[in-house]
Scaffold this active site. Structure first.
Site, mmCIF file in Angstrom:
data_model
loop_
_atom_site.group_PDB
_atom_site.id
_atom_site.type_symbol
_atom_site.label_atom_id
_atom_site.label_comp_id
_atom_site.label_asym_id
_atom_site.label_seq_id
_atom_site.Cartn_x
_atom_site.Cartn_y
_atom_site.Cartn_z
ATOM 1 N N TYR A 25 0.831 -1.205 0.000
ATOM 2 C CA TYR A 25 0.000 0.000 0.000
ATOM 3 C C TYR A 25 0.861 1.249 0.000
ATOM 4 O O TYR A 25 2.049 1.213 0.286
ATOM 5 C CB TYR A 25 -0.966 0.000 1.187
ATOM 6 C CG TYR A 25 -0.355 0.359 2.521
ATOM 7 C CD1 TYR A 25 -0.588 1.613 3.095
ATOM 8 C CD2 TYR A 25 0.437 -0.546 3.219
ATOM 9 C CE1 TYR A 25 -0.051 1.943 4.327
ATOM 10 C CE2 TYR A 25 0.976 -0.221 4.454
ATOM 11 C CZ TYR A 25 0.737 1.021 5.001
ATOM 12 O OH TYR A 25 1.276 1.350 6.226
ATOM 13 N N GLU A 68 12.278 2.730 14.357
ATOM 14 C CA GLU A 68 11.340 3.736 13.853
ATOM 15 C C GLU A 68 10.078 3.668 14.687
ATOM 16 O O GLU A 68 9.964 2.848 15.604
ATOM 17 C CB GLU A 68 11.023 3.484 12.374
ATOM 18 C CG GLU A 68 10.424 2.117 12.072
ATOM 19 C CD GLU A 68 10.280 1.844 10.582
ATOM 20 O OE1 GLU A 68 10.274 2.809 9.808
ATOM 21 O OE2 GLU A 68 10.157 0.665 10.204
ATOM 22 N N ARG A 118 8.010 3.983 -4.864
ATOM 23 C CA ARG A 118 8.074 3.014 -3.764
ATOM 24 C C ARG A 118 7.087 1.875 -3.974
ATOM 25 O O ARG A 118 7.372 0.725 -3.630
ATOM 26 C CB ARG A 118 7.830 3.702 -2.415
ATOM 27 C CG ARG A 118 8.081 2.768 -1.240
ATOM 28 C CD ARG A 118 8.053 3.482 0.086
ATOM 29 N NE ARG A 118 6.754 4.069 0.362
ATOM 30 C CZ ARG A 118 6.475 4.791 1.449
ATOM 31 N NH1 ARG A 118 7.438 5.021 2.341
ATOM 32 N NH2 ARG A 118 5.284 5.315 1.635
ATOM 33 N N LYS A 128 6.534 -2.001 1.953
ATOM 34 C CA LYS A 128 5.346 -1.401 2.587
ATOM 35 C C LYS A 128 4.136 -2.315 2.379
ATOM 36 O O LYS A 128 3.279 -2.085 1.527
ATOM 37 C CB LYS A 128 5.078 -0.003 2.031
ATOM 38 C CG LYS A 128 4.125 0.827 2.908
ATOM 39 C CD LYS A 128 4.066 2.260 2.417
ATOM 40 C CE LYS A 128 3.078 3.094 3.220
ATOM 41 N NZ LYS A 128 3.525 3.311 4.604
ATOM 42 N N ARG A 159 -7.250 -20.825 -1.515
ATOM 43 C CA ARG A 159 -6.308 -20.619 -0.425
ATOM 44 C C ARG A 159 -5.212 -21.670 -0.429
ATOM 45 O O ARG A 159 -5.476 -22.870 -0.304
ATOM 46 C CB ARG A 159 -7.032 -20.629 0.918
ATOM 47 C CG ARG A 159 -6.146 -20.125 2.053
ATOM 48 C CD ARG A 159 -6.765 -20.315 3.415
ATOM 49 N NE ARG A 159 -5.998 -19.639 4.437
ATOM 50 C CZ ARG A 159 -4.837 -20.079 4.934
ATOM 51 N NH1 ARG A 159 -4.313 -21.201 4.478
ATOM 52 N NH2 ARG A 159 -4.196 -19.410 5.878
#
Length: 284
Positions: A32, A179, A51, A147, A99
């Site tokens: 995301y 962070e 990114r 991310k 799945r």
């Protein structure tokens, strides 16, 4: 009611649907980006796209839509939802399949979801009062530079911080600050040096972090990239975080130890003002 974008369609949020077999839902097999919106336009958007492509490449995930189309979707949602200040969230999944831990990327169609949030970004409680943070052990996976939507531990860490009376947590490995739960961390020493961790697999390669460092360099302010300890953070003159949701957020307390007399410090405040002013010059 908000308009959202789901796999090619603009729909009211109440009608938004994804497959129960989407791997983003089943495995957090998704990435995301969050672009801030100021004055009805996008902040740092090209960097967010870069990114996104990096994250997708690291995971072998396809991006089947052009950058121009993604920009158009962002702008359409900002216009339809009347966003002057806020954010646009974009989530890309590997796609839907039965799945199984194993997957065939080529056999799936990537999923794409975008939605907006109206949010004050300039005159905020964080800008006025600063953040209180606590340090917590970092138990995330080893590729924090990608991310992904695997945000359970950062969410739990933030809730642990709130339960202790703080606003956020700074995550610690081997005695060093990595962070925040959703932001990059900086300290300012008593000598005036600004310090933040160098980029690695252990932290997110923050867009706001990179842009702030670029802007700071134009003013002669030097930001030193090196690891710093919890003890150094406790002794800092100031601290702050950077993110697309806060820009530059002053930190006024770490583990109950006040910094800059418990108020937003002058370095963080000036960097925040400079970042906002410069960002407004190149909105999309």
């Amino acid at each position: 009611m908000r308009t959202v974008y789901v796999n090619g369609d603009y729909v009211p949020e109440s009608e938004a649907r994804i497959s129960v077999f989407d791997r983003g839902f089943l495995f957090a097999d998704a990435i995301y980006e969050v672009a801030a919106v100021l004055d009805g336009k996008l902040v740092d958007f090209p960097a967010h796209l870069r990114r996104l492509h990096r994250s997708a490449g690291e995971l072998g995930m396809r991006v089947d839509i052009s950058d121009d189309a993604l920009l158009d979707i962002h702008r359409t949602l900002v216009e339809r939802n009347g966003i002057e200040q806020g954010q646009v969230y974009m989530q890309l999944t590997r796609g839907a399949a039965d799945r199984d831990f194993a997957f065939d990327t080529d056999a799936m169609t990537p999923g794409l979801v975008l939605f907006t949030l109206k949010k004050e970004l300039i005159d905020t409680p964080v800008a006025r009062n600063g953040l209180k943070v606590v340090t917590i052990e970092d138990l995330r996976w080893g590729r924090c530079d990608i991310k992904t939507t695997q945000l359970l531990y950062p969410s739990l860490a933030k809730m642990q911080a709130k339960a202790s009376g703080a606003d956020d947590a700074w995550l610690v490995r081997d005695g060093h600050i990595m962070e925040g739960t959703s932001n990059n961390a900086f300290i300012v020493t008593s000598e005036g040096a600004i310090i933040t961790r160098p980029l690695s697999n252990g932290i997110l390669h923050g867009i706001t972090r990179a842009t702030l460092m670029e802007y700071a360099a134009t003013t002669g302010v030097r930001i030193e990239e090196r690891a710093f300890t919890v003890a150094e953070a406790h002794q800092a003159a100031e601290a702050f975080v950077t993110s697309a949701s806060m820009f530059v957020g002053p930190v006024v307390s770490i583990d109950g130890i006040n910094l800059s007399d418990g108020k937003p410090g002058p370095v963080a405040t000036q960097l925040r003002q400079h970042y906002i002013a410069e960002s407004r010059k190149r909105l999309l």
